[in-house]
Enzyme design. Structure first.
Site, mmCIF file in Angstrom:
data_model
loop_
_atom_site.group_PDB
_atom_site.id
_atom_site.type_symbol
_atom_site.label_atom_id
_atom_site.label_comp_id
_atom_site.label_asym_id
_atom_site.label_seq_id
_atom_site.Cartn_x
_atom_site.Cartn_y
_atom_site.Cartn_z
ATOM 1 N N LYS A 14 -1.789 -3.946 -4.087
ATOM 2 C CA LYS A 14 -0.572 -4.116 -4.889
ATOM 3 C C LYS A 14 0.091 -5.469 -4.624
ATOM 4 O O LYS A 14 0.497 -6.146 -5.563
ATOM 5 C CB LYS A 14 0.432 -2.985 -4.582
ATOM 6 C CG LYS A 14 -0.101 -1.583 -4.863
ATOM 7 C CD LYS A 14 0.983 -0.529 -4.720
ATOM 8 C CE LYS A 14 1.526 -0.394 -3.310
ATOM 9 N NZ LYS A 14 0.560 0.174 -2.337
ATOM 10 N N ARG A 89 8.014 5.981 -4.518
ATOM 11 C CA ARG A 89 7.024 6.565 -3.637
ATOM 12 C C ARG A 89 7.213 8.066 -3.455
ATOM 13 O O ARG A 89 6.455 8.688 -2.700
ATOM 14 C CB ARG A 89 7.140 5.898 -2.275
ATOM 15 C CG ARG A 89 5.933 5.080 -1.873
ATOM 16 C CD ARG A 89 6.336 4.344 -0.619
ATOM 17 N NE ARG A 89 5.249 3.886 0.171
ATOM 18 C CZ ARG A 89 4.868 2.609 0.224
ATOM 19 N NH1 ARG A 89 5.425 1.714 -0.533
ATOM 20 N NH2 ARG A 89 3.916 2.264 1.043
ATOM 21 N N ARG A 128 -6.367 -6.609 7.579
ATOM 22 C CA ARG A 128 -5.082 -7.276 7.366
ATOM 23 C C ARG A 128 -4.287 -7.329 8.670
ATOM 24 O O ARG A 128 -3.594 -8.299 8.949
ATOM 25 C CB ARG A 128 -4.287 -6.521 6.282
ATOM 26 C CG ARG A 128 -2.984 -7.203 5.900
ATOM 27 C CD ARG A 128 -2.373 -6.592 4.647
ATOM 28 N NE ARG A 128 -1.640 -5.361 4.935
ATOM 29 C CZ ARG A 128 -1.124 -4.559 3.996
ATOM 30 N NH1 ARG A 128 -1.281 -4.848 2.713
ATOM 31 N NH2 ARG A 128 -0.472 -3.493 4.320
ATOM 32 N N ARG A 134 1.920 -7.530 10.914
ATOM 33 C CA ARG A 134 2.618 -6.272 10.627
ATOM 34 C C ARG A 134 2.216 -5.219 11.642
ATOM 35 O O ARG A 134 1.051 -4.859 11.737
ATOM 36 C CB ARG A 134 2.263 -5.801 9.209
ATOM 37 C CG ARG A 134 3.159 -6.405 8.152
ATOM 38 C CD ARG A 134 2.792 -5.910 6.785
ATOM 39 N NE ARG A 134 2.841 -4.456 6.669
ATOM 40 C CZ ARG A 134 2.736 -3.817 5.514
ATOM 41 N NH1 ARG A 134 2.573 -4.506 4.387
ATOM 42 N NH2 ARG A 134 2.781 -2.511 5.463
ATOM 43 N N ARG A 146 0.063 6.626 7.386
ATOM 44 C CA ARG A 146 0.563 6.118 6.106
ATOM 45 C C ARG A 146 -0.235 6.701 4.946
ATOM 46 O O ARG A 146 0.322 7.047 3.901
ATOM 47 C CB ARG A 146 0.503 4.593 6.092
ATOM 48 C CG ARG A 146 1.688 3.983 6.849
ATOM 49 C CD ARG A 146 1.374 2.617 7.393
ATOM 50 N NE ARG A 146 1.064 1.644 6.363
ATOM 51 C CZ ARG A 146 0.335 0.546 6.575
ATOM 52 N NH1 ARG A 146 -0.164 0.288 7.770
ATOM 53 N NH2 ARG A 146 0.108 -0.284 5.598
HETATM 54 P P1 ADP Z 1 1.784 -0.412 2.380
HETATM 55 O O1 ADP Z 1 1.927 0.229 1.048
HETATM 56 O O2 ADP Z 1 0.650 -1.384 2.440
HETATM 57 O O3 ADP Z 1 1.766 0.555 3.504
HETATM 58 P P2 ADP Z 1 4.501 -1.456 2.126
HETATM 59 O O4 ADP Z 1 4.906 -2.826 2.540
HETATM 60 O O5 ADP Z 1 4.616 -1.103 0.698
HETATM 61 O O6 ADP Z 1 3.034 -1.315 2.682
HETATM 62 O O7 ADP Z 1 5.349 -0.385 2.962
HETATM 63 C C1 ADP Z 1 5.444 -0.419 4.369
HETATM 64 C C2 ADP Z 1 6.315 0.746 4.869
HETATM 65 O O8 ADP Z 1 7.648 0.618 4.335
HETATM 66 C C3 ADP Z 1 5.872 2.138 4.442
HETATM 67 O O9 ADP Z 1 4.905 2.677 5.298
HETATM 68 C C4 ADP Z 1 7.206 2.908 4.490
HETATM 69 O O10 ADP Z 1 7.543 3.248 5.817
HETATM 70 C C5 ADP Z 1 8.210 1.881 4.021
HETATM 71 N N1 ADP Z 1 8.438 1.960 2.557
HETATM 72 C C6 ADP Z 1 8.114 1.009 1.635
HETATM 73 N N2 ADP Z 1 8.476 1.394 0.396
HETATM 74 C C7 ADP Z 1 9.039 2.625 0.515
HETATM 75 C C8 ADP Z 1 9.588 3.566 -0.395
HETATM 76 N N3 ADP Z 1 9.638 3.326 -1.709
HETATM 77 N N4 ADP Z 1 10.064 4.738 0.113
HETATM 78 C C9 ADP Z 1 10.028 5.004 1.413
HETATM 79 N N5 ADP Z 1 9.519 4.163 2.327
HETATM 80 C C10 ADP Z 1 9.024 2.992 1.907
#
Ligand code: ADP
Length: 191
Positions: A14, A89, A128, A134, A146
């Site tokens: 994404k 999400r 990554r 991260r 996750r």
């Molecule tokens: P990835 O999808 O690669 O795990 P993101 O950068 O999108 O990475 O998200 C990292 C973390 O941030 C998630 O594991 C979650 O803890 C939090 N997060 C991101 N977006 C949301 C959301 N819309 N609702 C709840 N938690 C979120």
């Protein structure tokens, strides 16, 4: 206003595709992951609250993320449209987003869903983690947490938009430019 959701599990590409899409279509990129990491870097109260969830690979509570997205939309009211990445999400987040956009008179045009197999996702996230800095990418246990959160809470968001016929599945494995081209043809057909 033209609004899109880029959807898919962690590691589905994404972020990579968003960078290319916002350049081509002039949309404002709203990534909740990036917004949360920036709150953490600035040590805001929101960042401090979010951090413990993110470090465990769990979703941050809906109220926190919805409030954050709502301000981001308000702060960018002149934009041509938004590309939502990592949001919504949960079904509750999807309902909140629909309400916010209904208020603007610009509903979600489509949810583009990147399809990638589980083994490939884990491989990408571990790789990554070697360079991203991260903390949630460096430990395979957190990566698996996750992915489990994705299946338990996030996958259902696709059902929410299926009802409105807005979900488009895109093969997310293969060459980056090939995937980008598939996304663009679906977007062009809806603009
Ligand atoms: P990835 O999808 O690669 O795990 P993101 O950068 O999108 O990475 O998200 C990292 C973390 O941030 C998630 O594991 C979650 O803890 C939090 N997060 C991101 N977006 C949301 C959301 N819309 N609702 C709840 N938690 C979120």
């Amino acid at each position: 206003m033209f609004n899109l959701i880029l959807f898919g599990p962690p590691g589905s590409g994404k972020g990579t595709q968003s960078e290319k899409l916002i350049l081509k279509y002039g949309l404002k990129h709203l990534s909740t992951g990036d917004l949360l990491r920036s709150e953490i870097a600035q040590q805001t109260p929101l960042g401090l609250e979010a951090r413990s969830f993110m470090d465990r690979g769990e979703l941050v509570p809906d109220e926190v993320v919805i409030g954050m997205i709502s301000s981001a939309i308000d702060n960018n009211s002149q934009s041509k449209g938004f590309l939502f990445d990592g949001f919504p999400r949960t079904p509750a987040q999807a309902e909140a987003l629909d309400k916010l956009l209904e208020f603007k008179g610009a509903p979600v045009a489509a949810m583009l869903s990147l399809e990638v197999g589980e083994d490939e996702l884990i491989k990408r996230l571990v790789k990554r983690g070697e360079t991203s800095g991260r903390s949630d990418d460096t430990n395979e246990e957190i990566i698996r947490a996750r992915l489990a959160e994705y299946h338990k809470k996030t996958a259902a968001v696709a059902d929410h938009y299926k009802v409105f016929n807005k979900v488009v599945n895109i093969k997310g494995e293969g060459h980056i430019d090939e995937i980008f081209n598939s996304l663009c043809s679906e977007i062009d057909a809806r603009m």
